[in-house]
Design an enzyme around this catalytic site. Structure first.
Site, mmCIF file in Angstrom:
data_model
loop_
_atom_site.group_PDB
_atom_site.id
_atom_site.type_symbol
_atom_site.label_atom_id
_atom_site.label_comp_id
_atom_site.label_asym_id
_atom_site.label_seq_id
_atom_site.Cartn_x
_atom_site.Cartn_y
_atom_site.Cartn_z
ATOM 1 N N PHE A 101 0.815 -1.219 0.000
ATOM 2 C CA PHE A 101 0.000 0.000 0.000
ATOM 3 C C PHE A 101 0.845 1.263 0.000
ATOM 4 C CE2 PHE A 101 -2.694 -3.077 2.331
ATOM 5 C CZ PHE A 101 -3.867 -2.975 1.612
ATOM 6 N N SER B 151 -5.702 1.595 -9.038
ATOM 7 C CA SER B 151 -6.786 2.562 -8.898
ATOM 8 C C SER B 151 -7.639 2.603 -10.158
ATOM 9 C CB SER B 151 -6.163 3.945 -8.672
ATOM 10 O OG SER B 151 -7.129 4.953 -8.797
ATOM 11 N N TYR C 15 0.490 11.065 -10.387
ATOM 12 C CA TYR C 15 -0.019 10.022 -9.475
ATOM 13 C C TYR C 15 -0.649 8.882 -10.280
ATOM 14 C CZ TYR C 15 -3.396 7.436 -6.789
ATOM 15 O OH TYR C 15 -4.127 6.399 -6.275
ATOM 16 N N LYS D 88 0.404 4.583 -11.031
ATOM 17 C CA LYS D 88 -0.417 3.373 -10.898
ATOM 18 C C LYS D 88 -0.374 2.558 -12.201
ATOM 19 C CE LYS D 88 -1.332 3.934 -6.677
ATOM 20 N NZ LYS D 88 -0.672 3.038 -5.701
HETATM 21 C C1 WQD Z 1 -14.982 12.461 -5.268
HETATM 22 C C2 WQD Z 1 -16.033 13.379 -5.876
HETATM 23 C C3 WQD Z 1 -15.143 15.478 -6.621
HETATM 24 C C4 WQD Z 1 -14.006 16.976 -2.689
HETATM 25 C C5 WQD Z 1 -9.397 10.430 -6.033
HETATM 26 C C6 WQD Z 1 -8.221 10.159 -6.922
HETATM 27 C C7 WQD Z 1 -8.227 8.731 -7.340
HETATM 28 C C8 WQD Z 1 -8.268 7.804 -6.158
HETATM 29 C C9 WQD Z 1 -9.291 8.190 -5.156
HETATM 30 C C10 WQD Z 1 -6.596 7.545 -4.433
HETATM 31 C C11 WQD Z 1 -15.540 14.095 -7.126
HETATM 32 C C12 WQD Z 1 -16.108 15.676 -5.489
HETATM 33 C C13 WQD Z 1 -14.483 16.203 -3.717
HETATM 34 C C14 WQD Z 1 -14.734 18.160 -2.346
HETATM 35 C C15 WQD Z 1 -16.322 17.677 -4.072
HETATM 36 N N1 WQD Z 1 -6.964 7.713 -5.640
HETATM 37 N N2 WQD Z 1 -15.611 16.535 -4.404
HETATM 38 N N3 WQD Z 1 -15.860 18.455 -3.050
HETATM 39 O O1 WQD Z 1 -11.392 12.378 -7.377
HETATM 40 O O2 WQD Z 1 -12.932 10.371 -7.418
HETATM 41 O O3 WQD Z 1 -10.586 10.113 -6.740
HETATM 42 O O4 WQD Z 1 -9.288 9.596 -4.893
HETATM 43 O O5 WQD Z 1 -5.770 7.315 -3.801
HETATM 44 O O6 WQD Z 1 -7.116 8.503 -8.119
HETATM 45 O O7 WQD Z 1 -8.326 10.977 -8.059
HETATM 46 O O8 WQD Z 1 -12.146 11.255 -5.203
HETATM 47 O O9 WQD Z 1 -12.945 12.048 -3.025
HETATM 48 O O10 WQD Z 1 -11.449 13.563 -4.386
HETATM 49 O O11 WQD Z 1 -13.776 13.156 -5.142
HETATM 50 O O12 WQD Z 1 -17.335 17.980 -4.679
HETATM 51 O O13 WQD Z 1 -14.347 18.926 -1.442
HETATM 52 O O14 WQD Z 1 -16.320 14.409 -4.926
HETATM 53 O O15 WQD Z 1 -15.266 16.476 -7.588
HETATM 54 O O16 WQD Z 1 -16.630 14.200 -7.978
HETATM 55 P P1 WQD Z 1 -11.819 11.112 -6.793
HETATM 56 P P2 WQD Z 1 -12.523 12.533 -4.361
#
Ligand code: WQD
Length: 339
Positions: A81, A125, A150, A154
């Protein structure tokens, strides 16, 4: 049977350590404490009843990786991890990401390929699919050009593992996580983001705890049911359990290829607003939020076709979005000492 868990004090690593101990494995946690605290060992012990062996090792130090494998010649597998995971930071400091996520992987594989038998599980991922054309996303969906360093680590990490497995005794499972969230139901372990959370769920729980003013919903004009992005949020304990099953599959030599790939998701897409409303339902709290501009780099929707993991691993996500939000909130309340 000894299994090493790198990044074992982190969010998914600590939950996996608990599940491994529960299945009778002897867990050796490796962590450099760059984004986790040694206190997580107390949480793991409180749940599992056993304290894992802890090795404070930085996997970027090749000699330390060599020394670790000398110290544990009877190691049966490694679940890897340890990595950096902030998309934005990876754009600012790509070499940090290549060193942490690729350098460390290379050093681990160098030692593993010298073993008579090596079982390896890699944290990949759903980011490798980019904006997939077809929903839900199967493992056969094309890999898209990475949108960040990032994401690239992966993709390249997966390729490195395939190349090495081809010419060595290494057998590997690549697990492509969708959006792991939640915490252990005991609230003994959970997610501990450094600084301002970039991910949605810790931002929600910190807002409800009073640490943040309001949640910014990034984009309400997407072509989805309610205009907000859709993701496949999966409880971290379900993710952890899949790792144990995948490791047992390798140990029992049930794998049908040197490298197997599985999506880990629930199969259900949820919008940002649905996540917020699920939180409000389980917490009984109104969450302040506002609709703002889209966040650059976000895909519109991504949710998993989980049939391969269901059929081949015999695994499926058992916990709901509400379970995950309740557990995330209980964890947040515990660490902020809110009643
Ligand atoms: C989820 C949704 C945002 C924050 C990311 C990485 C991915 C993976 C997991 C990890 C999106 C929206 C978010 C906020 C919001 N890697 N959002 N307000 O982007 O799907 O994935 O984490 O190690 O590679 O890219 O996850 O939780 O950032 O966002 O509206 O304050 O929530 O736009 O639609 P994401 P997330």
């Amino acid at each position: 049977m000894k299994i090493a868990v790198t990044g074992g004090l982190g969010f998914i690593g600590s939950h996996t350590a608990v599940e491994l101990i529960g299945r009778g494995f002897e867990v050796i946690v490796i962590d450099n404490l760059s984004n986790a605290s040694e206190q997580v060992l107390d949480g793991i012990e409180a749940i599992a009843g056993v304290r894992p062996i802890f090795e404070k090792i930085d996997l970027r130090e090749k000699q330390d990786v060599v020394g670790f494998f000398k110290k544990y010649p009877d190691l049966k597998g490694v679940i890897h991890f340890a990595a950096s995971k902030a998309v934005g930071e990876s754009v600012q400091d790509p070499l940090l990401y290549y060193e942490n996520n690729i350098g460390a992987l290379v050093y681990l594989l160098q030692q593993l390929q010298q073993l008579a038998e090596a079982n390896f599980i890699f944290s990949s991922s759903c980011t490798v699919y980019g904006q997939a054309v077809t929903m839900p996303i199967t493992e056969a969906a094309p890999i898209q050009p990475a949108m960040s360093p990032y994401g690239n680590t992966k993709q390249v990490g997966e390729e490195i593992i395939r190349d090495v497995a081809n010419i060595s005794n290494i057998n590997a499972v690549l697990l492509r996580y969708f959006n792991p969230i939640g915490a252990h139901a005991s609230a003994e372990i959970g997610e501990l983001p450094l600084g301002v959370p970039q991910n949605l769920v810790p931002f929600i729980t910190q807002t409800a705890a009073g640490l943040r003013k309001e949640v910014s919903v990034y984009g309400a004009d997407y072509p989805t049911n309610d205009g907000t992005c859709v993701r496949d949020y999966i409880h971290v304990v379900d993710v952890a359990k899949a790792h144990v099953i995948a490791m047992e599959r390798l140990l029992n030599k049930q794998n049908v290829a040197k490298v197997e790939t599985f999506n880990l998701g629930t199969g259900t897409g949820s919008s940002v607003l649905e996540v917020i409303h699920a939180f409000e339902k389980v917490s009984g709290k109104k969450l302040p939020y506002k609709l703002v501009e889209r966040r650059p780099g976000d895909v519109i929707e991504a949710y998993a076709d989980t049939r391969k993991a269901n059929e081949i691993l015999g695994w499926e996500a058992e916990l709901s979005l509400e379970d995950a939000m309740r557990d995330a909130w209980n964890w947040e309340r515990k660490i902020r000492t809110i009643d």
